[in-house]
Design a protein around this motif. Structure first.
Motif, mmCIF file in Angstrom:
data_model
loop_
_atom_site.group_PDB
_atom_site.id
_atom_site.type_symbol
_atom_site.label_atom_id
_atom_site.label_comp_id
_atom_site.label_asym_id
_atom_site.label_seq_id
_atom_site.Cartn_x
_atom_site.Cartn_y
_atom_site.Cartn_z
ATOM 1 N N ARG A 1 1.281 -6.510 -8.679
ATOM 2 C CA ARG A 1 0.289 -6.087 -9.669
ATOM 3 C C ARG A 1 -0.702 -5.113 -9.038
ATOM 4 O O ARG A 1 -1.244 -5.386 -7.971
ATOM 5 N N ALA A 2 -0.933 -3.998 -9.706
ATOM 6 C CA ALA A 2 -1.857 -2.990 -9.198
ATOM 7 C C ALA A 2 -3.276 -3.536 -9.148
ATOM 8 O O ALA A 2 -3.706 -4.276 -10.046
ATOM 9 N N VAL A 3 -4.004 -3.175 -8.086
ATOM 10 C CA VAL A 3 -5.394 -3.580 -7.914
ATOM 11 C C VAL A 3 -6.274 -2.348 -8.116
ATOM 12 O O VAL A 3 -6.049 -1.306 -7.488
ATOM 13 N N ALA A 4 -7.249 -2.449 -9.012
ATOM 14 C CA ALA A 4 -8.143 -1.324 -9.284
ATOM 15 C C ALA A 4 -8.829 -0.894 -7.998
ATOM 16 O O ALA A 4 -9.277 -1.725 -7.205
ATOM 17 N N LYS A 5 -8.919 0.416 -7.796
ATOM 18 C CA LYS A 5 -9.527 0.904 -6.560
ATOM 19 C C LYS A 5 -11.050 0.868 -6.642
ATOM 20 O O LYS A 5 -11.637 0.866 -7.733
ATOM 21 N N SER B 1 -2.041 3.860 -4.039
ATOM 22 C CA SER B 1 -2.173 2.624 -4.808
ATOM 23 C C SER B 1 -2.135 1.410 -3.893
ATOM 24 O O SER B 1 -1.579 1.447 -2.788
ATOM 25 N N VAL B 2 -2.760 0.344 -4.367
ATOM 26 C CA VAL B 2 -2.745 -0.952 -3.703
ATOM 27 C C VAL B 2 -2.296 -1.982 -4.728
ATOM 28 O O VAL B 2 -2.830 -2.022 -5.842
ATOM 29 N N SER B 3 -1.323 -2.807 -4.364
ATOM 30 C CA SER B 3 -0.872 -3.855 -5.288
ATOM 31 C C SER B 3 -0.705 -5.163 -4.533
ATOM 32 O O SER B 3 -0.386 -5.175 -3.338
ATOM 33 N N VAL B 4 -0.948 -6.251 -5.236
ATOM 34 C CA VAL B 4 -0.801 -7.595 -4.683
ATOM 35 C C VAL B 4 0.172 -8.360 -5.577
ATOM 36 O O VAL B 4 -0.033 -8.432 -6.797
ATOM 37 N N VAL C 1 -8.488 -0.942 1.098
ATOM 38 C CA VAL C 1 -7.604 -1.954 0.504
ATOM 39 C C VAL C 1 -8.421 -2.991 -0.262
ATOM 40 O O VAL C 1 -8.043 -3.409 -1.366
ATOM 41 N N PHE C 2 -9.571 -3.378 0.301
ATOM 42 C CA PHE C 2 -10.395 -4.396 -0.351
ATOM 43 C C PHE C 2 -11.299 -3.806 -1.433
ATOM 44 O O PHE C 2 -11.917 -4.541 -2.200
ATOM 45 N N VAL D 1 0.866 -1.179 0.000
ATOM 46 C CA VAL D 1 0.000 0.000 0.000
ATOM 47 C C VAL D 1 0.898 1.223 0.000
ATOM 48 O O VAL D 1 1.797 1.349 0.839
ATOM 49 N N GLN D 2 0.665 2.126 -0.953
ATOM 50 C CA GLN D 2 1.521 3.305 -1.096
ATOM 51 C C GLN D 2 0.683 4.589 -1.101
ATOM 52 O O GLN D 2 -0.192 4.767 -1.949
ATOM 53 N N GLY D 3 0.924 5.451 -0.133
ATOM 54 C CA GLY D 3 0.360 6.800 -0.126
ATOM 55 C C GLY D 3 -1.145 6.880 -0.182
ATOM 56 O O GLY D 3 -1.711 7.812 -0.755
#
Length: 513
Positions: free
Chosen positions: A323-327, A317-320, A307-308, A268-270
């Protein structure tokens, strides 16, 4: 710390060998409880011990099958909740139900408004009495404001004010602190003590033993619908109470197993949403349990929901697994490998009037279907696998999940997400409202999952749970991460300091996100 208690008075409530059955289901076999005036009496037991059934008999919702029931020395059998209230019994629930469009005063006097000599509602008299009650309780609530938007804590105070206006001699407080902050809990305790000092009897139902020992002078233990023991809180230890509740030793409430920490799963970034949380950055690795600690309202649950993808966020941004996860897209989060056990399992995690099997397979129904059809045997087979692995206690998979105990409902929610084979499990308040024996089982499950390589983000308002289970602790205050600690550096003192002070603190080994 325990408060010096006054000498208790005569019994206000007496239940002896009370039994209650619902068809073939026996809820109570020999419930016994004696509550004195001028006292606060704790009633404890695992989920399913019969506490709720006992309370409903006292409140007039159920009638006993056998045994003795006396109130203020007189044999009674209340045919309705109205009859119990009229006799002087009030129940304060965890989540009060007020009329949101009415004022505080109108809620207190609903259905029994005083009249002036012309037969009109005497609003001045109502308001004056409400202010008098709040003054007696040493609380400040505007009697003219609408109930809508009031905190749970204020709603509970209004329910207590209603009970005082009815001159209730017995108040039953059922898990009243589950949704309260530390400051709100202490205010509630002050009110409870003032009610005790006025000569009323109080029953306090809670799974939190620190509160039982801080507030109560007597504790009764129930197990499997039967009376076990009654002691002064000064004459019994927490370990003894736990042993009596569960009928066995619970030697390790936080059975944290060592796990191999792997690569970063969640990054999780910013993450920022104005007025909610700001510049939130952290990682969770495979096999790691990261705990989000902080006061109620700090923004922990809002971060988890963002996050979910349940809630939106403005920037970040959230990535798993890189890979970036659409918000704001829970479907995208699920496809990325995120599972989410929400804070309110009954309203957000389960379909209460649906079966255990249906709830367990809700998130994988498409994968179980063949040519667009889902066969019951396929659904039951998948559900049986997870119900067995998580030791969900139920007579049958077609049992309505709403009839299960809180601990078993929580296991069903966890099973639903484990069935999706997630890479990351976000779990908010994993043991809220769960008895101590089942808490240990849930903690053991979480630890085992981490040992199998699952990344876990855990939010909890119970500091011992965070300290006992998390490999790293992130402290959230007013929507910001104010401190990061490795398990070896996290203590009650420094976590609480970070939760209540604006300046950031980093543990010796906890600087990295």
């Amino acid at each position: 710390m325990p408060i010096t208690q006054p000498v208790s008075g005569p019994p206000v409530l007496e239940l002896e060998q009370v039994s209650k059955s619902f068809g073939s289901v026996v809820a109570l076999t020999s419930a016994t409880l004696t509550v004195a005036a001028n006292s606060i009496h704790a009633l404890v037991g695992e989920n399913g011990a019969g506490k709720s059934t006992l309370v409903k008999i006292v409140a007039g919702l159920y009638q006993r099958d056998s045994g003795a029931f006396r109130f203020r020395g007189e044999p009674v059998d209340f045919s309705s909740t109205a009859a119990a209230k009229q006799a002087g019994i009030a129940v304060i629930y965890q989540e009060p139900t007020l009329f949101p469009d009415l004022t505080v005063t109108e809620n207190i006097f609903m259905g029994r408004q005083p009249k002036d000599r012309f037969g009109r509602i005497d609003r001045r008299a109502m308001r004056a009495e409400a202010l008098g009650i709040f003054a007696r309780l040493s609380v400040s609530i505007d009697p003219d404001r609408l109930a809508e938007g009031l905190s749970i804590a204020d709603q509970q105070i209004i329910e207590i004010a209603k009970a005082i206006s009815l001159d209730a001699r017995l108040l039953i407080m059922d898990e009243p602190t589950a949704a309260l902050s530390g400051v709100e809990v202490e205010r509630l305790f002050q009110v409870a003590r003032s009610l005790r000092d006025e000569g009323r009897g109080l029953v306090f139902i809670s799974h939190r033993f620190d509160e039982v020992f801080a507030l109560c002078d007597t504790v009764t233990v129930m197990r499997d619908g039967a009376y076990v023991s009654t002691d002064a809180v000064t004459d019994v230890t927490e370990d003894e109470i736990v042993r009596r509740m569960v009928g066995r030793e619970v030697s390790n409430l936080f059975p944290k197993q060592p796990a191999t920490i792997g690569d970063v799963v969640l990054e999780v970034q910013g993450l920022s949403t104005p007025g909610v949380f700001h510049d939130v950055s952290f990682t969770v690795r495979a096999g790691e349990i990261v705990g989000l600690a902080g006061l109620v309202g700090a923004g922990r649950s809002e971060i988890a929901r963002a996050v979910f993808g349940v809630d939106d966020y403005r920037t970040g941004s959230v990535s798993v697994l890189g890979r970036a996860v659409a918000k704001h897209d829970p479907g995208a989060a699920m496809r990325a490998g995120i599972g989410f056990v929400p804070e309110d399992r009954r309203k957000q995690g389960l379909v209460l009037d649906s079966s255990v099997a249906r709830n367990t397979t809700l998130a994988i129904r498409e994968s179980l279907a063949r040519w667009g059809f889902l066969r019951s045997r396929d659904e039951n087979a998948a559900a049986a696998l997870w119900a067995s692995r998580l030791e969900v206690k139920t007579n049958a998979l077609d049992t309505l999940v709403g009839t299960l105990s809180g601990g078993n409902q929580q296991k069903v929610v966890i099973a639903k997400w484990l069935a999706t084979a997630p890479k990351l499990l976000v779990i908010d308040e994993p043991t809220r409202g769960i008895d101590v024996g089942t808490k240990s089982e849930v903690h053991r499950l979480i630890s085992e999952l981490a040992g199998q390589g699952l990344a876990i983000l855990m939010i909890s308002s119970e500091l011992p749970e965070v300290l006992g289970m998390a490999d790293r602790v992130l402290v959230v205050r007013e929507g910001r991460i104010t401190a990061r600690f490795d398990q070896s550096d996290a203590t009650s003192e420094n976590v609480m300091y970070a939760a209540t002070h604006a300046a950031g603190v980093d543990g010796a080994a906890g600087v990295a996100a």
